[in-house]
Write an enzyme that holds these catalytic residues in place. Sequence first.
Site, short mmCIF file in Angstrom:
data_model
loop_
_atom_site.label_atom_id
_atom_site.label_comp_id
_atom_site.label_asym_id
_atom_site.label_seq_id
_atom_site.Cartn_x
_atom_site.Cartn_y
_atom_site.Cartn_z
N CYS A 109 3.11 4.85 2.74
CA CYS A 109 3.02 4.80 1.28
C CYS A 109 1.78 5.56 0.78
CB CYS A 109 3.07 3.35 0.81
SG CYS A 109 3.46 3.13 -0.93
N HIS A 110 0.82 4.86 0.17
CA HIS A 110 -0.40 5.48 -0.34
C HIS A 110 -1.51 5.58 0.73
CE1 HIS A 110 1.52 4.51 -4.18
NE2 HIS A 110 0.71 5.39 -4.74
#
Length: 176
Positions: A109-110
């Site tokens: 994800c991030h």
Amino acid sequence: MATAKIAFLTAPEGIERVELTEPWKAVKDAGYDPILLSTKTGEVQTFDHLDKSETQKVDGQVSGASVDDFAALVLPGGVANPDALRMDKDAVSFVRDFVASGKPVAAICHAPWTLIEADVVRGKQLTSWPSLQTDIRNAGGDWVDEEVVVDGNLITSRHPDDLPAFNKALTDAVGQ
């Protein structure tokens, strides 16, 4: 022979719950010992998107951790978690040293924000939450929109829907 330990590195809060708990379960189910490292002692606060969820006890501080003690590193996402990690010099150094060790480093994800801050994406192909693609390209990486990308010892995925492929790539890499 001791069970291989897998480091999970998070900030004190802002961790996307399933991006911590699902890989944690996969690592345990594969017979490995997951260890939660953070920038502070105590507990970390996970989130289900923007809503507070569970807490989890921290096993150790990243400032005192050694790459030599772990077989792999997992960087869960959530927006606030990697944003805080990339501001912590001990966390960034640990990630940089882990990538340099050649041992598996899995980020979802991030979480590639921390990889970018550690300056380890140049010349690598990876994926992430779509909003990070410009950051990855600006850091010299090649962003692709795929469920899971393995480039050398880096394993990356885009979001929670990719967790089955992410977890398999992680446990496969540790088992090699």
